[in-house]
Design an enzyme around this catalytic site. Sequence first.
Site, PDB file in Angstrom:
ATOM      1  CG  HIS A   1      -5.672  -0.557   1.765  1.00 34.04           C
ATOM      2  ND1 HIS A   1      -5.488   0.773   2.056  1.00 34.04           N
ATOM      3  CD2 HIS A   1      -4.663  -1.227   2.345  1.00 34.04           C
ATOM      4  CE1 HIS A   1      -4.404   0.896   2.801  1.00 34.04           C
ATOM      5  NE2 HIS A   1      -3.877  -0.299   2.992  1.00 34.04           N
TER       6      HIS A   1
ATOM      7  CG  ASP B   1      -8.116   2.817   0.871  1.00 39.22           C
ATOM      8  OD1 ASP B   1      -7.071   2.164   0.745  1.00 39.22           O
ATOM      9  OD2 ASP B   1      -8.917   2.640   1.807  1.00 39.22           O
TER      10      ASP B   1
ATOM     11  CB  CYS C   1      -0.990  -0.004   1.163  1.00 41.59           C
ATOM     12  SG  CYS C   1      -0.263  -0.153   2.794  1.00 41.59           S
TER      13      CYS C   1
END
Length: 456
Positions: free
Chosen positions: A344, A342, A111
């Site tokens: 993820h 994000d 990430c």
Amino acid sequence: MEATGTDEVEKIKSKFMSAWHNMKYSWVLKTKTYFSRNSPVFLLGKCYHFKTEESGELSTDGSNFDKISTEISGNVEEFRKDFISRIWLTYREEFPQIKGSALTTDCGWGCTLRTGQMLLAQGLMLHFLGRAWVWPEALAMDSCDSESWPSSTVRKLTASFEASLTAERDPRLLARPPARRDWDGTERRNELYHRKIISWFGDSPLAAFGLHQLIEYGKKSGKMAGDWYGPAVVAHILRKAVEEARDPELQGVTVYVAQDCTVYSSDVIDRQCSFVDSGKAGTKAVIILVPVRLGGERTNTDYLEFVKGILSLEYCVGIIGGRPKQSYYFAGFQDDSLIYMDPHYCQSFVDVSIKDFPLESFHCPSPKKMSFKKMDPSCTIGFYCRTVQDFEKASEEITKMLKSSSKEKYPLFTFVKGHSRDYDFASSPLHEENYLFSEDEKKRLKRFSTEEFVLL
């Protein structure tokens, strides 16, 4: 034979991990984000107003445009176009195997590399396209379709092994791009750069800033595929990747990483003027990366106004940060909440080497917000300066901002005149054959190694 069996076990394990993380983070795209109508929204230096006579909250996914005035709707659409136009780089699966491992996905560990890629991508967009550019197809992305993406999670869980054997890809990514209107010369030129920038971040060994290359540079500092990378380490990896890039288009860009929260002006200008030494005309643009801590164990809320001030600058390229255990790319704010993208969410591999590869999965359909109080104190701030004059102006402006926002004796970081060597610091070499970091950098990074997030 035994090694082959081990590789197969690792592949099966990675498939399960991809499916698990997709279920874990599938809500990322499904949940709506609400913005106040009564406060301005800042996105990488641009300000948007959703103000109306009625109080309340406004969703930016387009679901309630008919309930608000045309003026407000227009402003929301401008914000949506601007946000969607930023390059979104997320977990991927089924990409070519990473050298020295059996990994074909970065789910669960990549990430911070992804958020670093997003920051660098924004810097390159400023360099080649300018801050005013927006993707013409931004609003053509179907927000309803984006909300249905997580529904593929169950299918991915049950069909992951078949997909790995038959190299199937998500049909959404294989769909033909929508028919385009006629573009003029400037739009065609911009779209070529748009695609080129994304291709530099492709998940293949040859991509200049792809995961495979970044991991190779990380190996020289003791990092391996599957390890966790913090914001400070990623800053140095990005510097090395830009230094080593061979694409002629990238020779006009350099990266400088601050040393011990200090930006040495002469070192930055030396990097910008390196063309002079090679006999070429002009100077290089510079992306300045400043690894900092916004507090001790928790983020100090005294730094909120400074972070908001930084994200209000058009030459800010964002912040590599996040909350504990998760890295996010911070690009804006409203009130005391940060706006972020994000990484993820695990998406299928896209081969960026093919003509007209699909772009949709590289653009996030909806922004997310997070309270500043939840931010992990460890982060890396990025700025872009096209010329030496731009750098000098930016250093003056940021220095004033640092002084006005600092309630303590020492600011978060500083700009000083001269070279790092003038202050008894060993300046890192511009070209290192065998090592990613100098000994001095390794000492600093060792301190940073206790700073950051916890591996998922």
